[in-house]
Design a protein around this motif. Sequence first.
Motif, PDB file in Angstrom:
ATOM      1  N   LEU A 214      15.371  48.042   1.405  1.00 46.60           N
ATOM      2  CA  LEU A 214      14.679  48.572   0.985  1.00 46.60           C
ATOM      3  C   LEU A 214      15.728  49.873   2.034  1.00 46.60           C
ATOM      4  CD1 LEU A 214      13.040  50.217   0.262  1.00 46.60           C
ATOM      5  CD2 LEU A 214      11.100  49.663   1.811  1.00 46.60           C
TER       6      LEU A 214
ATOM      7  N   ALA B  84      16.990  48.779  -2.628  1.00 47.15           N
ATOM      8  CA  ALA B  84      16.406  49.655  -3.277  1.00 47.15           C
ATOM      9  C   ALA B  84      16.311  50.598  -2.794  1.00 47.15           C
ATOM     10  CB  ALA B  84      14.365  48.533  -3.100  1.00 47.15           C
TER      11      ALA B  84
ATOM     12  N   LYS C 262      17.472  49.412  -7.327  1.00 47.90           N
ATOM     13  CA  LYS C 262      16.180  49.757  -7.501  1.00 47.90           C
ATOM     14  C   LYS C 262      15.523  51.658  -6.932  1.00 47.90           C
ATOM     15  CE  LYS C 262      13.441  47.630 -10.004  1.00 47.90           C
ATOM     16  NZ  LYS C 262      12.553  48.382 -11.085  1.00 47.90           N
TER      17      LYS C 262
ATOM     18  N   TYR D  43      12.790  54.376  -6.541  1.00 47.70           N
ATOM     19  CA  TYR D  43      11.412  54.181  -6.568  1.00 47.70           C
ATOM     20  C   TYR D  43      10.893  55.740  -5.279  1.00 47.70           C
ATOM     21  CZ  TYR D  43      11.205  49.331  -6.985  1.00 47.70           C
ATOM     22  OH  TYR D  43      11.599  48.242  -7.616  1.00 47.70           O
TER      23      TYR D  43
ATOM     24  N   LEU E 199       7.341  46.986  -0.739  1.00 51.14           N
ATOM     25  CA  LEU E 199       8.663  47.071  -1.209  1.00 51.14           C
ATOM     26  C   LEU E 199       9.115  46.846   0.550  1.00 51.14           C
ATOM     27  CD1 LEU E 199       9.092  50.126  -3.247  1.00 51.14           C
ATOM     28  CD2 LEU E 199       9.551  47.454  -3.584  1.00 51.14           C
TER      29      LEU E 199
ATOM     30  N   HIS F 276      11.388  43.186   0.907  1.00 52.31           N
ATOM     31  CA  HIS F 276      12.992  42.837   1.275  1.00 52.31           C
ATOM     32  C   HIS F 276      13.391  42.385   2.985  1.00 52.31           C
ATOM     33  CE1 HIS F 276      12.473  45.442  -1.668  1.00 52.31           C
ATOM     34  NE2 HIS F 276      13.788  45.496  -2.203  1.00 52.31           N
TER      35      HIS F 276
END
Length: 102
Positions: free
Chosen positions: A4, A29, A58, A60, A91, A95
């Motif tokens: 992340l 992400a 991804k 966010y 999240l 991760h």
Amino acid sequence: MSILHTVNKSPYEKNSLDSCLSLAKEGSAVLLIEDGVYAALKGAAKEPRMKEAAQKMKLYVLGPDLKARGMAEDRVIEGVEIVDYAGFVDLAATHDKVNAWL
């Protein structure tokens, strides 16, 4: 290993976002927080880059940080998911590693 990446700097003041998106591996992400949320706006200069990145990772954005900067959630680029603080924690927990881009 899933990572992340968090970006907290405005993409118009620092190159943290561009560096992150260039080096993040497919399947990673990216969470935009603090002034990093400006990269998630429709019609902004970074919209094409964000849409391209959404094809391989991804994306966010932290909803409370959008709200704190007076931005409505309907201004967020399609493909960028809005999360709250609990979503941020989820999240980070799901991760293997969290990498902050400063």
